[in-house]
Design an enzyme around this catalytic site. Structure first.
Site, short mmCIF file in Angstrom:
data_model
loop_
_atom_site.label_atom_id
_atom_site.label_comp_id
_atom_site.label_asym_id
_atom_site.label_seq_id
_atom_site.Cartn_x
_atom_site.Cartn_y
_atom_site.Cartn_z
N CYS A 79 26.10 33.50 34.81
CA CYS A 79 27.25 32.60 34.66
C CYS A 79 27.07 31.28 35.40
CB CYS A 79 28.53 33.27 35.15
SG CYS A 79 28.84 34.83 34.33
N HIS A 137 33.94 28.27 36.72
CA HIS A 137 33.51 29.23 35.70
C HIS A 137 34.73 30.04 35.26
CE1 HIS A 137 31.70 32.44 33.62
NE2 HIS A 137 31.84 33.32 34.59
N ASN A 152 35.28 35.12 28.97
CA ASN A 152 34.16 34.75 29.83
C ASN A 152 32.92 34.52 28.96
OD1 ASN A 152 32.01 34.66 31.62
ND2 ASN A 152 32.72 36.36 32.88
O1 UT7 Z 1 31.42 36.10 35.24
C1 UT7 Z 1 31.39 36.47 36.58
C2 UT7 Z 1 31.48 37.91 36.72
N1 UT7 Z 1 32.66 38.58 36.28
C3 UT7 Z 1 33.81 38.52 36.92
O2 UT7 Z 1 34.01 37.68 37.75
C4 UT7 Z 1 34.83 39.58 36.65
C5 UT7 Z 1 35.35 40.14 37.94
N2 UT7 Z 1 36.31 41.24 37.82
C6 UT7 Z 1 37.49 41.15 37.17
O3 UT7 Z 1 37.83 40.17 36.57
C7 UT7 Z 1 38.43 42.33 37.29
O4 UT7 Z 1 37.96 43.22 38.26
C8 UT7 Z 1 38.64 43.11 35.94
C9 UT7 Z 1 39.44 42.28 34.97
C10 UT7 Z 1 37.29 43.50 35.35
C11 UT7 Z 1 39.42 44.42 36.19
O5 UT7 Z 1 40.67 44.12 36.77
P1 UT7 Z 1 41.18 44.86 38.08
O6 UT7 Z 1 42.52 44.37 38.35
O7 UT7 Z 1 40.11 44.69 39.12
O8 UT7 Z 1 41.27 46.36 37.57
P2 UT7 Z 1 40.49 47.67 38.09
O9 UT7 Z 1 39.08 47.65 37.63
O10 UT7 Z 1 40.77 47.88 39.55
O11 UT7 Z 1 41.25 48.79 37.27
C12 UT7 Z 1 42.64 49.10 37.51
C13 UT7 Z 1 43.07 50.15 36.49
C14 UT7 Z 1 42.13 51.34 36.41
O12 UT7 Z 1 42.92 52.48 36.14
P3 UT7 Z 1 43.33 53.50 37.32
O13 UT7 Z 1 42.03 53.99 37.90
O14 UT7 Z 1 44.10 52.68 38.31
O15 UT7 Z 1 44.12 54.53 36.62
C15 UT7 Z 1 41.30 51.06 35.20
O16 UT7 Z 1 40.80 52.21 34.59
O17 UT7 Z 1 43.08 49.56 35.18
C16 UT7 Z 1 42.28 50.36 34.30
N3 UT7 Z 1 41.67 49.48 33.31
C17 UT7 Z 1 42.31 49.14 32.16
N4 UT7 Z 1 43.51 49.44 31.67
C18 UT7 Z 1 43.84 48.91 30.49
C19 UT7 Z 1 40.46 48.88 33.35
N5 UT7 Z 1 40.29 48.13 32.24
C20 UT7 Z 1 41.41 48.28 31.49
C21 UT7 Z 1 41.82 47.75 30.26
N6 UT7 Z 1 43.04 48.09 29.80
N7 UT7 Z 1 41.05 46.91 29.53
#
Ligand code: UT7
Length: 328
Positions: free
Chosen positions: A115, A255, A285
Site C-alpha cells: 500500500c 492511504h 482499499n
Molecule cells: O492497507 C493497509 C492494511 N490494512 C489495513 O490497514 C486494515 C486494518 N484493519 C482494519 O481495518 C480492521 O481491523 C478491520 C476492518 C479488518 C476489522 O475491524 P475490527 O473492528 O478490527 O474488527 P475485528 O477484526 O476485531 O472483529 C470484530 C468482530 C469479530 O467477531 P467476534 O469475534 O467479536 O464475535 C469478527 O468475527 O467482527 C467480526 N467480523 C465481521 N462481522 C461482520 C469481522 N469481519 C466482519 C464482517 N462482517 N465483514
C-alpha cells in the site's frame, strides 16, 4: 522549505466499471452494510473484469497523465509500477504496460511496497532523476486485489478493490514539487498481512488453493494499530523534514484503508478532517493505487490548487510506510 528536485507534472486514473456494494457482499458472506460502514467507512468497491488487466488500466491512466504533462509516450525514459497484485509474476507489469503504451524508450520495472508503493516509487523516481539516470518517469500505483482475495473470508473480502493511478515525475523547474520524503519498513511483521503462497517459497498448487494460502491474509486489529502509529509518525517526519507543521498543510491524502484509521491518524497528526481526503467509501482499499487515484480526483476537481501544500502518507504490508510533502 527544501528546494524540490522533482515535480508531479500530470496525473491520471482508471477504476473498473463494475461496482461491488456492501449489499452484494452480504449475499456472499455473513456480513451487513451496517457492519462494513461502521467498521470501515466503505460502501462500495470496484472489481476488474477479465479484460481490465493492470496493463490495460495502467495504459488509460498513463495516457491521461501524459496528456496533462504535455508528453508523448516515447518521451518516457522510466516506468515504475508499484503493485502487490501484478498481472503476472514474470515479466513485470511495468514491461506489459510499456508495450501497451508504446513507451519504446523506457526502462520498466515493478516496485513492491504494497500500500505504500506509490510513495516508494515516487521516491525512487526522485533518486533516479537526482542522479541523472532518468528525466521523465511514469509512476503507477495499480492493483487487482479482487484476484488475490478470498471471497469466503469476511474479514478481508469486504475491504479491497481494484484500480490504477498514474503520475509523471520530472525535474522540478521552480519551487513546486516534492519537498520531503520519508520511507520505512519492518519485515519482522510480514505475517500480519501477507499472501503466503504463490511465490517461489510456496508455489501455486492445488494444495495452496485448497488451504487458501494463495489468498491474502490479515490480522486486522494488529494491522490497524500499527497503521495508525506508523502513519502518524510518518506525517511528523515528512513535515519536520520540510520545516512545516500541520497548520502549513492544505490537503492531506492518507492511504485509504479504513476511515477509522484515517480519522485516528489525522487526529494524532493534529489535522482537521476538512483537510483530509476520503474516498474509501467509493473504492475500498486499492493498496498502491489509493493515493494516486485520490490525488488525481482532487486535482481534477480543483480541490488541490497551485500553491497548495499536500501531505501524502501510507502504510501497508511488509510492513512498509512512508510520507511525502509536495508543493503544488
Ligand atoms: O492497507 C493497509 C492494511 N490494512 C489495513 O490497514 C486494515 C486494518 N484493519 C482494519 O481495518 C480492521 O481491523 C478491520 C476492518 C479488518 C476489522 O475491524 P475490527 O473492528 O478490527 O474488527 P475485528 O477484526 O476485531 O472483529 C470484530 C468482530 C469479530 O467477531 P467476534 O469475534 O467479536 O464475535 C469478527 O468475527 O467482527 C467480526 N467480523 C465481521 N462481522 C461482520 C469481522 N469481519 C466482519 C464482517 N462482517 N465483514
Amino acid at each position: 522549505m527544501n528546494k524540490p528536485i522533482v515535480e508531479i507534472a500530470g496525473t491520471g486514473r482508471y477504476t473498473p466499471e463494475r461496482i461491488l456494494t456492501n449489499e452484494d457482499l452480504s449475499k456472499m458472506v455473513t456480513t451487513s452494510d451496517e457492519w462494513i460502514t461502521e467498521r470501515t467507512g466503505i460502501k462500495e468497491r470496484r472489481i476488474s473484469s477479465d479484460t481490465e488487466t493492470l496493463a490495460y488500466m495502467g495504459r488509460i491512466a498513463a495516457e491521461q497523465a501524459l496528456e496533462e504533462a504535455g508528453l508523448a509516450a516515447d518521451q518516457i525514459d522510466t516506468i515504475l509500477f508499484a503493485t502487490a497484485s501484478p498481472d503476472r509474476l514474470l515479466p513485470s507489469t511495468a514491461c506489459d504496460l510499456q508495450a501497451a503504451l508504446g513507451a519504446e524508450n523506457a526502462a520498466a520495472m515493478d516496485i513492491g511496497a504494497a500500500c505504500s508503493g506509490f510513495i516508494f516509487a515516487v521516491t525512487v523516481a526522485e533518486g533516479m532523476i537526482s542522479s541523472g539516470k532518468a528525466k521523465n518517469v511514469l509512476v503507477i500505483g495499480g492493483e487487482r486485489l479482487s484476484r488475490i482475495v478470498d471471497y469466503e473470508d469476511r474479514s478481508t473480502c469486504i475491504l479491497f478493490g481494484d484500480g490504477v493511478g498514474a503520475a509523471i515525475v520530472r525535474p522540478a523547474t521552480g519551487d513546486r514539487g516534492v519537498v520531503s520524503t520519508y520511507l520505512k519498513s519492518d519485515g519482522r511483521l510480514a505475517e500480519l498481512l501477507w499472501r503466503p503462497a504463490g511465490g517461489s517459497s510456496i508455489p501455486a498448487s492445488a494444495e495452496s488453493v485448497e488451504d487458501k494460502s494463495i489468498y491474502m491474509q490479515m490480522a486486522g486489529p494488529e494491522v490497524f494499530k500499527h497503521a495508525v502509529k506508523s502513519m502518524t509518525d510518518a506525517c511528523d517526519r515528512a513535515m519536520e523534514m520540510a520545516g512545516l507543521t500541520g497548520d502549513d498543510i492544505d490537503v492531506m491524502i492518507p492511504h485509504q484503508a479504513n476511515v477509522r484509521i484515517i480519522k485516528a491518524t489525522a487526529k494524532h497528526a493534529g489535522m482537521p478532517m476538512e483537510k483530509v481526503v476520503v474516498n474509501v467509501d467509493r473504492f475500498g482499499n486499492t493498496s498502491a493505487a489509493s493515493i494516486p487515484i485520490a490525488l488525481d480526483e482532487q486535482i481534477r476537481a480543483g480541490t488541490i490548487k497551485k500553491g497548495d501544500t499536500v501531505l501524502l502518507v501510507a502504510f501497508g504490508a511488509g510492513f512498509t510506510w512512508g510520507s511525502m510533502v509536495v508543493k503544488w
